[in-house]
Write a protein that holds these residues in place. Sequence first.
Motif, PDB file in Angstrom:
ATOM      1  N   SER A   1      38.427  30.376  40.070  1.00 29.51           N
ATOM      2  CA  SER A   1      37.070  30.968  40.009  1.00 29.51           C
ATOM      3  C   SER A   1      36.521  31.227  41.375  1.00 29.51           C
ATOM      4  O   SER A   1      37.006  30.811  42.367  1.00 29.51           O
TER       5      SER A   1
ATOM      6  N   SER B   1      38.164  42.700  43.529  1.00 27.02           N
ATOM      7  CA  SER B   1      37.297  42.370  42.386  1.00 27.02           C
ATOM      8  C   SER B   1      37.149  40.862  42.205  1.00 27.02           C
ATOM      9  O   SER B   1      36.158  40.389  41.658  1.00 27.02           O
ATOM     10  N   ALA B   2      38.134  40.099  42.686  1.00 24.25           N
ATOM     11  CA  ALA B   2      38.077  38.637  42.594  1.00 24.25           C
ATOM     12  C   ALA B   2      37.265  38.027  43.735  1.00 24.25           C
ATOM     13  O   ALA B   2      37.107  36.805  43.803  1.00 24.25           O
TER      14      ALA B   2
ATOM     15  N   HIS C   1      46.431  34.176  40.056  1.00 25.62           N
ATOM     16  CA  HIS C   1      44.982  33.929  40.035  1.00 25.62           C
ATOM     17  C   HIS C   1      44.459  33.768  38.603  1.00 25.62           C
ATOM     18  O   HIS C   1      43.853  32.742  38.279  1.00 25.62           O
ATOM     19  N   PRO C   2      44.679  34.752  37.708  1.00 22.89           N
ATOM     20  CA  PRO C   2      44.186  34.551  36.336  1.00 22.89           C
ATOM     21  C   PRO C   2      44.958  33.476  35.571  1.00 22.89           C
ATOM     22  O   PRO C   2      44.377  32.766  34.741  1.00 22.89           O
TER      23      PRO C   2
ATOM     24  N   PHE D   1      42.555  44.304  42.422  1.00 20.20           N
ATOM     25  CA  PHE D   1      42.284  43.024  41.767  1.00 20.20           C
ATOM     26  C   PHE D   1      41.703  42.023  42.765  1.00 20.20           C
ATOM     27  O   PHE D   1      40.710  41.344  42.472  1.00 20.20           O
TER      28      PHE D   1
END
Length: 143
Positions: free
Chosen positions: A143, A43-44, A137-138, A40
């Motif tokens: 962002s 990917s972030a 994060h989500p 994750f």
Amino acid sequence: MNHDAYEDDHIARILSETKTIALVGASPNPARPSYRVMEFLLSAGYRVFPINPGHEGKEILGQHVFAKLADIPVSIDMVDVFRAAENLPSLVDEVILLTPRPKVVWGQLGVRHDDAAAKAEAYGIDVIMDRCPAIEHPRLKIS
């Protein structure tokens, strides 16, 4: 600092300012939480350095595995800890010796050691414990 609760803006600031992460206790096993969190974080857009002495020199998710924090050739913003809480004091000792020092030590879910946190904070290091950046994060829509 009170480690029973964190302000959302504090966590959001850390996650927004962080660019490089050392993931201590990284596993090459896709079934392990550390693998999924590392996936994750990559990917972030974070640069992630897996730390696992048992897999030193190999790769996890295409990233070179290091044995210890001092082996990473660049400065680290955050140390994300997937180790048992009783390992946090010695890890904080290792973090304190780094130059420059990471800005944050982040203990994953279930990783909390208040004395280690107090020592890190005495050296100006932010500490988050018993949280997961892949959840925060989500949730905070970073962002």
